[in-house]
Enzyme design. Sequence first.
Site, PDB file in Angstrom:
ATOM      1  CD1 TRP A  65     -40.788  68.020  59.870  1.00 18.20           C
ATOM      2  CD2 TRP A  65     -41.720  68.738  61.770  1.00 18.20           C
ATOM      3  NE1 TRP A  65     -39.772  68.227  60.778  1.00 18.20           N
ATOM      4  CE2 TRP A  65     -40.327  68.665  61.968  1.00 18.20           C
ATOM      5  CE3 TRP A  65     -42.510  69.166  62.831  1.00 18.20           C
ATOM      6  CZ2 TRP A  65     -39.708  69.005  63.160  1.00 18.20           C
ATOM      7  CZ3 TRP A  65     -41.906  69.510  64.031  1.00 18.20           C
ATOM      8  CH2 TRP A  65     -40.517  69.420  64.182  1.00 18.20           C
ATOM      9  CG  ASN A  66     -42.704  74.017  62.045  1.00 16.03           C
ATOM     10  OD1 ASN A  66     -42.746  73.960  60.817  1.00 16.03           O
ATOM     11  ND2 ASN A  66     -42.196  75.034  62.679  1.00 16.03           N
TER      12      ASN A  66
ATOM     13  CE  LYS B 182     -40.220  67.848  49.784  1.00 21.23           C
ATOM     14  NZ  LYS B 182     -40.844  67.067  50.874  1.00 21.23           N
TER      15      LYS B 182
ATOM     16  N   GLY C  99     -37.343  75.667  56.178  1.00 19.07           N
ATOM     17  CA  GLY C  99     -36.799  74.465  56.806  1.00 19.07           C
ATOM     18  C   GLY C  99     -35.480  74.765  57.482  1.00 19.07           C
ATOM     19  CB  SER C 100     -32.899  72.474  58.708  1.00 18.76           C
ATOM     20  OG  SER C 100     -32.637  71.745  57.528  1.00 18.76           O
TER      21      SER C 100
ATOM     22  CD  GLU D  94     -39.067  83.321  55.048  1.00 18.78           C
ATOM     23  OE1 GLU D  94     -38.688  83.652  56.187  1.00 18.78           O
ATOM     24  OE2 GLU D  94     -39.398  84.118  54.166  1.00 18.78           O
ATOM     25  CG  LEU D  95     -32.994  79.116  56.097  1.00 15.96           C
ATOM     26  CD1 LEU D  95     -31.532  79.260  55.743  1.00 15.96           C
ATOM     27  CD2 LEU D  95     -33.615  77.922  55.389  1.00 15.96           C
TER      28      LEU D  95
ATOM     29  CB  CYS E 121     -39.073  79.124  62.665  1.00 21.09           C
ATOM     30  SG  CYS E 121     -40.474  80.160  62.227  1.00 21.09           S
TER      31      CYS E 121
ATOM     32  CD  GLU F 299     -34.276  75.450  64.662  1.00 22.66           C
ATOM     33  OE1 GLU F 299     -33.873  74.649  63.798  1.00 22.66           O
ATOM     34  OE2 GLU F 299     -35.106  76.341  64.418  1.00 22.66           O
TER      35      GLU F 299
END
Length: 512
Positions: free
Chosen positions: A139-140, A163, A213-214, A235-236, A269, A366
């Site tokens: 969502w960032n 999504k 995401g996470s 991509e975490l 991130c 994080e």
Amino acid sequence: MTSPSLKVRNPATLEQIAELPVASAAEVAAAAARARKAQRPWQAKSLAERAKLLYRFRDLLIDEQERLADIVTAESGKPRAEVYGNELFYLCDVIGFWAKNAEKFLRPKKIRPHLFMFKTKKVFSYHYPLGVIGIISPWNFPLVLTAGDAVPALMAGNAVLIKPSELTPLTALFVAELAQKAGFPDNLLQTVIGGAEAGQTLIDHVDMIAFTGSVEVGKQVAQRAAERLIPVSLELGGKDPAIVLNDANLERAANACVWGALMNSGQVCTSIERIYVEEAAYDTFVAKVVEKVRALRQGASDEEIELGSMSSEGQFKKVQAQVDEAIAKGAKALTGGCANPNLRGLFYEPTVLVEVNHDMSIAHEETFGPIIPIIKVRDADEAIRMANDSRYGLDACIFTRDKQLAARMIDQLHTGTVCVNDALVNYIIPDTPMGGVKDSGSSRRHGVEGIRKYCRQKTVVVDRLGLRNEFPWFPASRKKTEQMRRLINLLWRSGWKTKFRSPDRARKAPVP
Ligand code: NAD
């Protein structure tokens, strides 16, 4: 029975702004089937035809920038200036980048075999689209991490199902609407609304998953993708360090660190999440950071402000808990340290923390919020050791005037990217790959890797001579075996040839 729905809230006002039906498993499957049908004729189009539609899409984004900014700010709480400066600016630039460079990255390549025996063959490498790409986004950055990732996938000839995060689905819906208006084939770019379940179902129907995401969810995504052996890019998260050395331009370092830590309320991130400062520079640097943070304005998105609200209540509580724990263990908040008492939504005050150590979760977990933990270190070696003491490895920043020292530190940092005397800039230079190591993932956005990951590669070998038979083919014979043994000795036994070979052919890395 009514189908489940998703309530979208404005995090700056806590008011509900939309309610959307969640896609059922059957609806996700149907969307994927429609996308598959749309993809075949899309693949047949030339790169120039695909680029033309992307440019039209970009014109529409620019025409509709006000509405777009309304939607992004309403569902994310970020300042309007950041929608233009970070989201729309990036998207407009990468559309041009991929439209112009896709041909160079994807055109068939002629390969020259290194061994003389294979000079009798023509060798080619081709890249074909994978088919239907599933993009699962956080969502960032509701625009950058949906449309921004879709552009190279579309340019490569794929259909895309996005999504978006359940917290920020409205931007992706608007993007799909604009793509339709721009003239993209029906169903080529669609949006699937929902949370974890919709994400899992999506993985079952696409040909590749691009996940951002996470770490925890990234592992679940990778496991589900592994069941079908489809490619997955991850991509975490990150816990990016900045290192400020005594000889640095401290004014620039302080400005860069405040922006790098607090842009988008620290929900990036590659945010700077811990700063290691050499002893002699420490007091001046901390004073500068505190002064700059005190000057920042926090508020609702349409005001003249630097900091908006946070986007996720879960992250807001996590940040609050991390700061409380750090203070309980001896850290000091020189600014902030609490929710903003004057604002109603998810506003956490920008917080400078000192006397932080690695026993505190704020130094190693994080932190997706506006927090700047600062740690004093003896020297560059101690800073590197502490910077590498992390399960993450996304980006790192070094502030120094010493180019040789910077070069040594670049070698030693366990991260995917490094900024020298700069912050956050890696992401917005699409010419070069961007991504992490360790728990931050192993995939790359941008550069040649950023479009080829949406392709399957095919190698083609064509015989030139048309001989009736080739040496290694049947039948076998003692004579052939003896000839092969001699050939191996001639070609590869260490001898006169190796004596003339330079011992170290490795080129030195450029000094920054
Ligand atoms: P998240 O992992 O909770 O969710 C990301 C997306 O995955 C959402 O769309 C969510 O609905 C979906 N999802 C959740 N569970 C799922 C499951 N089991 N299967 C499939 N999909 C599932 O992350 P978030 O809270 O939305 O975003 C914050 C994280 O994103 C941070 O860790 C941040 O560092 C990371 N991030 C990384 C980058 C990067 O480029 N490396 C960029 C931005 C954000």
